[in-house]
Design an enzyme around this catalytic site. Structure first.
Site, PDB file in Angstrom:
ATOM      1  N   ALA A 149      27.703  44.650  -4.622  1.00 29.37           N
ATOM      2  CA  ALA A 149      26.624  43.888  -5.248  1.00 29.37           C
ATOM      3  C   ALA A 149      27.066  43.318  -6.595  1.00 29.37           C
ATOM      4  O   ALA A 149      27.785  43.975  -7.348  1.00 29.37           O
ATOM      5  CB  ALA A 149      25.422  44.792  -5.452  1.00 29.37           C
ATOM      6  N   ARG A 158       0.806  -1.223   0.000  1.00 29.86           N
ATOM      7  CA  ARG A 158       0.000   0.000   0.000  1.00 29.86           C
ATOM      8  C   ARG A 158       0.840   1.274   0.000  1.00 29.86           C
ATOM      9  O   ARG A 158       0.320   2.367  -0.222  1.00 29.86           O
ATOM     10  CB  ARG A 158      -0.967  -0.022   1.191  1.00 29.86           C
ATOM     11  CG  ARG A 158      -2.181  -0.879   0.906  1.00 29.86           C
ATOM     12  CD  ARG A 158      -3.137  -0.867   2.066  1.00 29.86           C
ATOM     13  NE  ARG A 158      -2.697  -1.761   3.129  1.00 29.86           N
ATOM     14  CZ  ARG A 158      -3.116  -1.684   4.393  1.00 29.86           C
ATOM     15  NH1 ARG A 158      -3.953  -0.731   4.758  1.00 29.86           N
ATOM     16  NH2 ARG A 158      -2.696  -2.550   5.292  1.00 29.86           N
TER      17      ARG A 158
END
Ligand code: UD1
Ligand code: MG
Length: 467
Positions: A386, A23
């Site tokens: 950045a 199952r």
């Protein structure tokens, strides 16, 4: 004379794990499916070990190789049951390895949440030569073996749902499957079992009737909480067991003073060591071995895998940290991705959309926005602008970048490894650096601004009318 109490007897623990688990609809043997990141069988084995047994026997049917490989570090006696002919047959397969003078606890590999405390109660309540059965009263006993008692309340037998009559089906007390019984009784009773029942199986539960015939007392004990005996046969029961387990763990940490903001949205799939004043916000997933030192805060939706995080460090929302060690007083995220081999010293700041791999970042250095840092050793007080990228890979090999103390890298720079940026150097924004940069100097590689009076903006080509 020294009396032998039941507790002094040597113990064998037999774990039944031969069921196929159809199952689950999975290739994996059922007991390898996980609860809290750990195979169900590993939970049962870990609990079994706390009872100090002389041996742990696992009866398996499917995927023997896979199972044995998954438990190669455990001292398990493996017994194969080639055809699944019932629980009685499964235990019978273990008889040859069970010493006659041992007490035996029978557990199920697919009942992962059984507690050592409950098993100890069962052991203590069951005299040496008696049979102990862990039973539970269920609102909905459907599908399970019912405990049939006589007018005095003594257990007479266990009847399986399919073999039960209408009156027996009304019984709410069911068999959990967990037994304590002497090996010498099993040696006598198991060969007497037959498979004349609706399922054509050898039922272990039939030993109860044989015990009654032999005047062996039957003792019953209930688990501390019902979910301890929850059997996992399908995915639904797996996730139910998972939630019970997580709730249990979260409650234990809350009692220890760890603030888990919502125990229903907490997932530990490994081990957690958390010191005082740790806060774990909602939807955090912790995998592998996690250590959180004093006052660490983990924001919502973070994933941490094998991490050690130092005192007072804050990990902000939506960060993904895998194989990372962080010092104290650091700030990471939101939306940071730290990959294996990342080590951040104290007071480091890592901001959003920053990816770091296999790198050391020194004290108080900052990488606050949109950068990739790989295979890098970085000193202290460095500022990375950045959009900085360490180009560590030429398509075949990986190279190291070294950034010394107090370096300032301007935004949108590429550092082509192998390269060293020496102490105090400044790299102008937009530079592509492929040679070592000297100490305390400005390195600038971009084209400076150019202007043209003759340049014209491109214009759209007019659409021609069709004729
Ligand atoms: C069994 C009990 C039932 C009890 C229920 C609790 C019997 C006859 N019935 O029923 O009274 O209420 O558990 O969940 O014992 N297994 C083997 N080999 C086999 C058959 C089973 O190893 O040949 C293992 C399974 O992997 C599982 C456990 O034994 O871990 C129980 O088997 P399962 O088929 O689920 O038993 P039930 O019919 O549910
Ligand atoms: Mg079952």
């Amino acid at each position: 004379m020294i009396m032998t109490t039941a507790l002094d007897m040597d113990l064998s623990i037999v774990v039944l794990a031969a069921g196929q688990g159809t199952r689950m609809k999975s290739q994996l043997p059922k007991v390898l499916h996980t609860i809290g990141g750990k195979p169900m069988l590993a939970h049962v084995v870990a609990t079994a070990k706390t009872l100090g047994p002389k041996q742990i026997v696992v009866v398996y049917g499917y995927g023997g190789q896979t199972l044995k490989a998954a438990f190669s570090d455990e001292a398990i006696t493996w017994v194969e049951q080639t055809t699944q002919q019932g629980t009685g047959d499964a235990v019978a397969k273990a008889l040859p390895v069970l010493p006659e003078n041992h007490r035996v606890i029978i557990l199920y590999g697919d009942v992962p949440l059984i507690s050592a405390q409950t098993l100890r109660r069962l052991l203590n309540a069951t005299p040496k030569s008696a049979v102990g059965v862990l039973t539970v009263n269920l609102q909905s006993p459907f599908g399970l073996g019912r405990i049939v008692r006589d007018e005095n309340g003594a257990v007479k037998r266990i009847v399986e749902e399919r073999d039960a009559n209408d009156i027996e089906r009304q019984i709410h007390e069911v068999n959990t499957g967990i037994f304590v019984v002497e090996a010498k009784h099993l040696n006598r009773w198991l060969p007497q079992l037959n498979n004349k029942n609706k399922q054509g199986e050898y039922y272990l539960t039939d030993i109860v009737q044989l015990a009654v015939n032999d005047n062996v007392p039957i003792v019953t004990v209930h688990p501390s909480v019902e979910h301890e005996v929850l059997g996992v046969n399908d995915r639904l029961q797996q996730v139910e067991a998972e939630r019970h387990y997580q709730r249990f763990i979260a409650t234990a940490f809350l009692k220890e003073g760890v603030l888990i903001c919502d125990p229903l949205r907490f997932d530990l799939r490994g081990t957690l060591q958390a010191e005082s004043d740790v806060k774990i916000d909602v939807n955090v997933v912790l995998e592998g071995d996690i250590i959180l030192r004093k006052g660490v805060q983990i924001g919502p939706n973070c994933v941490l895998i094998n991490c050690e995080i130092g005192e007072g460090t804050i990990v902000l929302a939506n960060s993904h940290l895998d194989g990372v060690k962080i010092g104290s007083g650091a700030i990471v995220g939101p939306f940071a991705r730290l990959r294996p081999g990342t080590v951040l010293a104290d007071k480091v700041h890592i901001g959003n959309f920053v990816e770091i791999k296999n790198s050391f970042i020194g004290n108080a250095s900052k990488i606050n926005h949109l950068s990739y840092i790989g295979d890098t050793t970085m000193g202290q007080d460095v500022n990375i602008g950045a959009g900085t990228i360490t180009c560590n890979y030429d398509g075949a090999n990986k190279y190291q970048t070294i950034i010394e103390d107090e370096v300032h890298i301007g935004s949108d720079s590429q550092l082509i490894a192998p390269v060293r940026i020496r102490k105090g150097a400044t790299i102008g924004a937009g530079s592509t650096v492929n040679k070592d940069a000297p100490e305390y100097q400005l390195t600038l590689t971009q084209q400076l601004n150019q202007r043209s009076k003759s340049w014209e903006r491109p214009k759209k080509t007019p659409v021609q009318d069709k004729e």
